[in-house]
Design an enzyme around this catalytic site. Structure first.
Site, PDB file in Angstrom:
ATOM      1  N   ASN A  70       0.822  -1.214   0.000  1.00  0.00           N
ATOM      2  CA  ASN A  70       0.000   0.000   0.000  1.00  0.00           C
ATOM      3  C   ASN A  70       0.854   1.261   0.000  1.00  0.00           C
ATOM      4  O   ASN A  70       0.549   2.240  -0.707  1.00  0.00           O
ATOM      5  CB  ASN A  70      -0.924   0.003   1.221  1.00  0.00           C
ATOM      6  CG  ASN A  70      -2.148  -0.876   1.022  1.00  0.00           C
ATOM      7  OD1 ASN A  70      -2.572  -1.108  -0.108  1.00  0.00           O
ATOM      8  ND2 ASN A  70      -2.712  -1.363   2.110  1.00  0.00           N
TER       9      ASN A  70
ATOM     10  N   GLU B  68      -6.060  -7.190   5.994  1.00  0.00           N
ATOM     11  CA  GLU B  68      -5.470  -8.193   5.107  1.00  0.00           C
ATOM     12  C   GLU B  68      -5.473  -9.567   5.761  1.00  0.00           C
ATOM     13  O   GLU B  68      -4.719 -10.457   5.368  1.00  0.00           O
ATOM     14  CB  GLU B  68      -4.037  -7.793   4.724  1.00  0.00           C
ATOM     15  CG  GLU B  68      -3.012  -7.891   5.830  1.00  0.00           C
ATOM     16  CD  GLU B  68      -2.923  -6.647   6.715  1.00  0.00           C
ATOM     17  OE1 GLU B  68      -1.902  -6.491   7.380  1.00  0.00           O
ATOM     18  OE2 GLU B  68      -3.875  -5.843   6.741  1.00  0.00           O
TER      19      GLU B  68
END
Length: 434
Positions: free
Chosen positions: A318, A353
């Site tokens: 990210n 996640e």
């Protein structure tokens, strides 16, 4: 016997005939049709006055007095019935309307037996009665049936009548629009055959219980369409219990197609329980499934394993490529899981996640094999993002449930396995150490 004796006897007979006919609810008569087609009434009882509003003597002197008051729409049919009876010497039965002198239309039923006379005339001996009230009731019933049939034939909902054995005895024409069948295809058929095999026993039981209690049952059922697919029907089932023997005899079912509504409801449920990015259950839905699976395992002593896994260094992805890239990685992970797992395996997203699997009926060793297959697939996947190919790895922690182990304890052991996999270098499958 001389004439002086015969006349008084005839008078006495006529008087007794009149007294007897006065007790009848209608009119006794004799009617003669001459060879030249002239109709006359040799004998008419006094009931003529009460029933037709005309003196009996007047009718015998002038038959046109009575015939002129037959309803104009019925006079031709009346004459045809008289001539048919005369030609075949068959019993005359006929119903016709009569315009009473005091106003109003009366319905009359006539019945007479013919005989041929020497001159070729036909003489009837008969009886007429006023059936106005009966006819009104009959016509009202026919009109009521006509209205109800119109409703049944044009209503969009499905109307079904079944007997106590579940055999269809009537189905409305709307069945062609709702289920694609012609009405005659379903009549005399057992409608339970249209239900999914898994649903049929439950529906039959509910119908039987409601029928025994004489209660209306409302339920939603799947029914097979003529094209082979299933549609959802919202159904109201009303049993008829005979007041004579208190036994259930009929079932009236009124059903409405709710397939579109059901699809919307299922879609809303899916949206409320499923992560749209990965297709996995959200955390609340997954935990509910895990709780139910543990309860089921307690009752059946079945094995159950839990797998926890997350993407290695996902924050770095990210930070380096942005959240859009991270979303692509998550979506790819979800696709791999959906194409690899069995239908009964439960897949959930329990964090950003972080993911989990419930493997009902699977041992620790079987869970290790599945997790290793998933790990290998993830390792080989490449995700294209703006001309760049991204890769990722996943770490797994696995625990098989111990007898009477709580949900929190099981998850903790699987989490410890995941922690160990991370500590030992990531991109690996690690079972719980204790």
């Amino acid at each position: 016997m001389d004439m002086h004796t015969q006349v008084p006897e005839n008078l006495d007979f006529l008087q007794r005939f009149e007294r007897l006919s006065e007790q009848l609810p209608g009119t006794l008569y004799q009617c003669r049709l001459s060879p030249d087609g002239e109709l006359s009434f040799p004998l008419v009882s006094a009931g003529m006055q009460k029933m037709f509003g005309i003196d009996a003597g007047e009718v015998m002197r002038d038959p046109g007095q009575a015939l002129s008051r037959v309803h104009p729409d019925d006079i031709d049919a009346l004459w045809r019935s008289i001539h048919r009876s005369a030609l075949k010497l068959a019993v005359w039965r006929h119903e016709f309307r009569y315009c009473h002198p005091q106003g109003g239309i009366r319905w009359v039923h006539g019945h007479a037996t013919p005989q041929r006379e020497r001159d070729g005339s036909v003489l009837w001996h008969g009886f007429c009665e006023d059936i106005t009230e009966h006819k009104r009731s009959q016509l009202a019933l026919m009109e009521s049936e006509r209205r109800y049939r119109f409703i049944v034939e044009h209503v969009s909902d499905l109307i079904i009548m079944m007997d106590a054995d579940g055999i269809c005895r009537f189905v409305s024409p709307s069945v062609s629009q709702v289920l694609g069948y012609a009405a005659e295809e379903l009549e005399s058929q057992a409608l339970v055959t249209l239900l999914p095999p898994d649903d049929a026993p439950r529906v039959q039981r509910l119908l039987h219980e409601a029928a025994c209690r004489g209660e209306v049952l409302r339920l939603e059922v799947r029914v097979r369409h003529a094209n082979g697919h299933y549609i959802w029907l919202e159904t109201s089932c009303s049993p008829y219990v005979s007041p004579l023997n208190r036994r259930y005899e009929w079932l009236l079912a009124v059903a409405r197609d709710i397939t579109d509504r059901k699809r919307r409801d299922m879609r809303l449920h899916e949206l409320s329980t499923t992560d749209s990015l990965t297709g996995a259950l959200n955390r609340a839905a997954f935990m509910g499934c895990l709780e139910s699976s543990l309860e089921a395992a307690d009752h059946t002593n079945a094995r159950l394993s839990v797998v926890l896994f997350d993407i290695d260094h996902f924050k770095a992805t990210n930070d380096s490529w942005g959240h859009a890239a991270g979303d692509l990685v998550l979506a790819c992970l979800g696709e791999v899981c959906r194409t690899t797992l069995r239908a009964k395996d439960i897949f959930g997203r329990i964090g950003g996640e972080e993911f989990a699997l419930i493997l009902n009926g699977q041992s620790l060793q079987e869970a290790l094999v599945l997790a290793e297959r998933l790990r290998s697939k993830f390792e080989q996947v490449r995700v294209e993002f703006h001309g760049q190919w991204l890769s990722f790895t996943v770490s797994f922690g696995i625990a098989e449930r111990r007898r009477d182990e709580s949900m929190d304890a099981l998850l903790h052991r699987a989490d410890m396995g995941l922690y160990a996999a991370k500590r030992l270098g990531r991109n690996r499958v690690q079972q719980a150490l204790h």
